[in-house]
Design a protein around this motif. Structure first.
Motif, PDB file in Angstrom:
ATOM      1  N   SER A 102       0.795  -1.231   0.000  1.00  0.00           N
ATOM      2  CA  SER A 102       0.000   0.000   0.000  1.00  0.00           C
ATOM      3  C   SER A 102       0.819   1.268   0.000  1.00  0.00           C
ATOM      4  N   GLY A 103       2.061   1.165   0.439  1.00  0.00           N
ATOM      5  CA  GLY A 103       2.866   2.369   0.601  1.00  0.00           C
ATOM      6  C   GLY A 103       2.810   2.937   2.001  1.00  0.00           C
ATOM      7  N   VAL A 104       1.908   2.450   2.828  1.00  0.00           N
ATOM      8  CA  VAL A 104       1.833   2.868   4.227  1.00  0.00           C
ATOM      9  C   VAL A 104       2.937   2.157   5.002  1.00  0.00           C
ATOM     10  N   PRO A 105       3.721   2.836   5.853  1.00  0.00           N
ATOM     11  CA  PRO A 105       4.663   2.129   6.723  1.00  0.00           C
ATOM     12  C   PRO A 105       3.893   1.090   7.545  1.00  0.00           C
ATOM     13  N   PHE A 106       4.289  -0.172   7.433  1.00  0.00           N
ATOM     14  CA  PHE A 106       3.418  -1.269   7.860  1.00  0.00           C
ATOM     15  C   PHE A 106       4.235  -2.343   8.564  1.00  0.00           C
ATOM     16  N   VAL A 107       3.792  -2.754   9.751  1.00  0.00           N
ATOM     17  CA  VAL A 107       4.401  -3.888  10.447  1.00  0.00           C
ATOM     18  C   VAL A 107       3.295  -4.835  10.888  1.00  0.00           C
ATOM     19  N   ASP A 108       3.561  -6.112  10.736  1.00  0.00           N
ATOM     20  CA  ASP A 108       2.624  -7.178  11.071  1.00  0.00           C
ATOM     21  C   ASP A 108       3.083  -7.823  12.376  1.00  0.00           C
ATOM     22  N   ILE A 109       2.260  -7.759  13.428  1.00  0.00           N
ATOM     23  CA  ILE A 109       2.625  -8.371  14.715  1.00  0.00           C
ATOM     24  C   ILE A 109       1.657  -9.503  14.996  1.00  0.00           C
ATOM     25  N   GLN A 110       2.165 -10.725  14.906  1.00  0.00           N
ATOM     26  CA  GLN A 110       1.349 -11.926  14.966  1.00  0.00           C
ATOM     27  C   GLN A 110       1.299 -12.482  16.393  1.00  0.00           C
ATOM     28  N   GLY A 111       0.106 -12.508  16.961  1.00  0.00           N
ATOM     29  CA  GLY A 111      -0.068 -13.038  18.300  1.00  0.00           C
ATOM     30  C   GLY A 111      -0.038 -14.559  18.296  1.00  0.00           C
ATOM     31  N   ALA A 112       0.654 -15.143  19.269  1.00  0.00           N
ATOM     32  CA  ALA A 112       0.675 -16.592  19.443  1.00  0.00           C
ATOM     33  C   ALA A 112      -0.678 -17.065  19.978  1.00  0.00           C
ATOM     34  N   GLY A 113      -0.792 -18.344  20.284  1.00  0.00           N
ATOM     35  CA  GLY A 113      -2.024 -18.864  20.861  1.00  0.00           C
ATOM     36  C   GLY A 113      -2.300 -18.244  22.220  1.00  0.00           C
ATOM     37  N   PHE A 114      -3.518 -17.813  22.435  1.00  0.00           N
ATOM     38  CA  PHE A 114      -3.858 -17.098  23.674  1.00  0.00           C
ATOM     39  C   PHE A 114      -3.945 -18.071  24.854  1.00  0.00           C
ATOM     40  N   THR A 115      -3.310 -17.718  25.958  1.00  0.00           N
ATOM     41  CA  THR A 115      -3.444 -18.533  27.168  1.00  0.00           C
ATOM     42  C   THR A 115      -4.891 -18.552  27.655  1.00  0.00           C
ATOM     43  N   SER A 116      -5.657 -17.521  27.348  1.00  0.00           N
ATOM     44  CA  SER A 116      -7.054 -17.446  27.786  1.00  0.00           C
ATOM     45  C   SER A 116      -7.924 -18.509  27.141  1.00  0.00           C
ATOM     46  N   SER A 117      -7.411 -19.175  26.088  1.00  0.00           N
ATOM     47  CA  SER A 117      -8.188 -20.252  25.473  1.00  0.00           C
ATOM     48  C   SER A 117      -8.424 -21.404  26.444  1.00  0.00           C
ATOM     49  N   LEU A 118      -7.638 -21.450  27.519  1.00  0.00           N
ATOM     50  CA  LEU A 118      -7.834 -22.474  28.552  1.00  0.00           C
ATOM     51  C   LEU A 118      -9.245 -22.419  29.126  1.00  0.00           C
ATOM     52  N   THR A 119      -9.846 -21.246  29.130  1.00  0.00           N
ATOM     53  CA  THR A 119     -11.186 -21.099  29.702  1.00  0.00           C
ATOM     54  C   THR A 119     -12.282 -21.193  28.641  1.00  0.00           C
ATOM     55  N   SER A 120     -11.896 -21.475  27.387  1.00  0.00           N
ATOM     56  CA  SER A 120     -12.908 -21.575  26.319  1.00  0.00           C
ATOM     57  C   SER A 120     -12.741 -22.882  25.560  1.00  0.00           C
ATOM     58  N   TYR A 121     -12.234 -22.829  24.329  1.00  0.00           N
ATOM     59  CA  TYR A 121     -12.196 -24.037  23.508  1.00  0.00           C
ATOM     60  C   TYR A 121     -11.132 -25.039  23.959  1.00  0.00           C
ATOM     61  N   ALA A 122     -10.176 -24.621  24.785  1.00  0.00           N
ATOM     62  CA  ALA A 122      -9.123 -25.526  25.261  1.00  0.00           C
ATOM     63  C   ALA A 122      -9.369 -25.978  26.697  1.00  0.00           C
ATOM     64  N   LYS A 123     -10.604 -25.897  27.129  1.00  0.00           N
ATOM     65  CA  LYS A 123     -10.935 -26.248  28.510  1.00  0.00           C
ATOM     66  C   LYS A 123     -10.750 -27.757  28.739  1.00  0.00           C
ATOM     67  N   PRO A 124     -10.050 -28.153  29.809  1.00  0.00           N
ATOM     68  CA  PRO A 124      -9.894 -29.583  30.108  1.00  0.00           C
ATOM     69  C   PRO A 124     -11.233 -30.230  30.475  1.00  0.00           C
ATOM     70  N   THR A 125     -11.282 -31.542  30.310  1.00  0.00           N
ATOM     71  CA  THR A 125     -12.474 -32.326  30.626  1.00  0.00           C
ATOM     72  C   THR A 125     -12.314 -32.999  31.985  1.00  0.00           C
ATOM     73  N   LYS A 126     -13.337 -32.938  32.809  1.00  0.00           N
ATOM     74  CA  LYS A 126     -13.278 -33.608  34.103  1.00  0.00           C
ATOM     75  C   LYS A 126     -13.337 -35.108  33.896  1.00  0.00           C
ATOM     76  N   THR A 127     -12.347 -35.827  34.428  1.00  0.00           N
ATOM     77  CA  THR A 127     -12.255 -37.270  34.212  1.00  0.00           C
ATOM     78  C   THR A 127     -12.303 -38.061  35.516  1.00  0.00           C
ATOM     79  N   GLY A 128     -12.448 -37.357  36.650  1.00  0.00           N
ATOM     80  CA  GLY A 128     -12.504 -38.009  37.955  1.00  0.00           C
ATOM     81  C   GLY A 128     -12.979 -37.033  38.996  1.00  0.00           C
ATOM     82  N   ALA A 129     -13.017 -37.468  40.250  1.00  0.00           N
ATOM     83  CA  ALA A 129     -13.510 -36.607  41.326  1.00  0.00           C
ATOM     84  C   ALA A 129     -12.713 -35.313  41.421  1.00  0.00           C
ATOM     85  N   ASP A 130     -11.408 -35.394  41.227  1.00  0.00           N
ATOM     86  CA  ASP A 130     -10.566 -34.197  41.292  1.00  0.00           C
ATOM     87  C   ASP A 130      -9.466 -34.277  40.234  1.00  0.00           C
ATOM     88  N   SER A 131      -9.837 -34.760  39.053  1.00  0.00           N
ATOM     89  CA  SER A 131      -8.860 -34.895  37.975  1.00  0.00           C
ATOM     90  C   SER A 131      -9.457 -34.416  36.661  1.00  0.00           C
TER      91      SER A 131
END
Length: 318
Positions: A152-181
């Motif tokens: 485009s001609g605009v001074p441009f930098v692309d900053i790519q975010g890695a995988g969000f740690t917050s995904s642990l509380t959404s699509y990467a949430k662990p499954t309960k497999t025992g009373a406390d596991s």
């Protein structure tokens, strides 16, 4: 320091300021010892984050960044010295719309005559995999915006975010497999080092670095990564933080996709997410020309363990 109103200070326009990345950008600028004027874009100025930033001196502009709202978008960008732009594919799941809106922001920044545009992009999984995985639409759309921005001609930098740690509380949430596991099931090898970032806390550090370098890093791609850590080690450290029994189990991409389909996820999004994990697992997350470093940041970004220790995990273990 607080945001200044001094007209001699650079005006930074921040798209998505009430979201994870945009909010992190604003907070990083507030933390700086350099003066900035800040203009935040939001569709809802009553959101807590918008109120937080305006109380600290930011200007709020209510605008919807869509192609049918071009005139208002161009007006919102007027007077900006720098722009941070981001899109939200997860909101609508339409890569073509994301690409169009990303290009609109490049055009608006160019019309405003900005000194620098920072774009939250991603690498093309299709290019990384030599065409083996062509269906990760939201990576491809962002990569096309990056190409457009560089041309485009605009001074441009692309900053790519890695995988969000917050995904642990959404699509990467662990499954309960025992009373406390719990077990996290993902289609990634247990020892594969994955790029992660606490986006809300740290993404803005790279944007601030780009704005405060002696010369704006035009044409570069940067990786915003707090740590490279395997899924197995993620669960081990989560166990150390919580005191709970945590394990990791690799599943096939097809099994992962079936789980998404059962949850009602649209087929094209299932395919895209499936190919993200298979593609990244085989070929990596970043292209070879992406610069991966934390050197020159204002502070050290959080590790996985530090991030989960600071996280509200009540929904994970409900």
């Amino acid at each position: 320091m607080t945001i200044t109103q001094d007209s001699s200070a650079p005006l930074v326009a921040v798209v998505g300021a009430t979201g994870a990345q945009g909010g992190s950008v604003v907070r990083a600028l507030i933390e700086s010892d350099k003066p900035y004027r800040v203009r935040i874009f939001t569709r809802d100025a009553s959101k807590p984050a918008a109120k937080e930033f305006t109380s600290k001196g930011a200007e709020a502009v209510v605008v919807s960044i869509t192609v049918d709202n071009k005139e208002a978008v161009y007006k919102a960008f007027e007077g900006a010295d720098y722009v941070f732009s981001v899109t939200n594919w997860a909101e609508h799941g339409d890569p073509s719309r994301e690409e169009a809106e990303g290009k609109l922001m490049v055009d608006a920044a160019k019309a405003a005559g900005v000194k620098g545009l920072v774009w939250s992009g991603l690498s093309s999984i299709s290019a990384l995999s030599g065409g083996k995985y062509p269906n990760v639409g939201h990576f491809e759309s962002k990569a096309r915006v990056t190409e457009y921005g560089r041309a485009s001609g605009v001074p441009f930098v692309d900053i790519q975010g890695a995988g969000f740690t917050s995904s642990l509380t959404s699509y990467a949430k662990p499954t309960k497999t025992g009373a406390d596991s719990w077990t996290q099931y993902f289609p990634v090898a247990s020892t594969k080092a994955m790029a992660i970032i606490d986006a809300e806390h740290d993404y803005g550090l790279w944007v601030r670095k780009a704005l405060e370098l002696p010369v704006f890093p035009n044409g570069q791609s940067w990786a915003a990564v707090g740590e490279f850590i395997s899924p197995e080690d993620q669960m081990k450290q989560l166990a150390e933080v919580t005191g709970k029994s945590m394990t990791y189990a690799e599943i096939t991409p097809d099994a992962f996709a079936q789980g998404m389909e059962s949850a009602g996820t649209p087929p094209h999004i299932v395919l895209a997410v499936k190919e993200v994990f298979t593609g990244v697992g085989e070929f990596g997350y970043f292209s070879k020309d992406t610069i991966v470093t934390t050197e020159g940041l204002a502070r050290k970004p959080r590790t996985w363990k530090e991030s989960v220790a600071a996280m509200d995990l009540s929904s994970v273990f409900a």
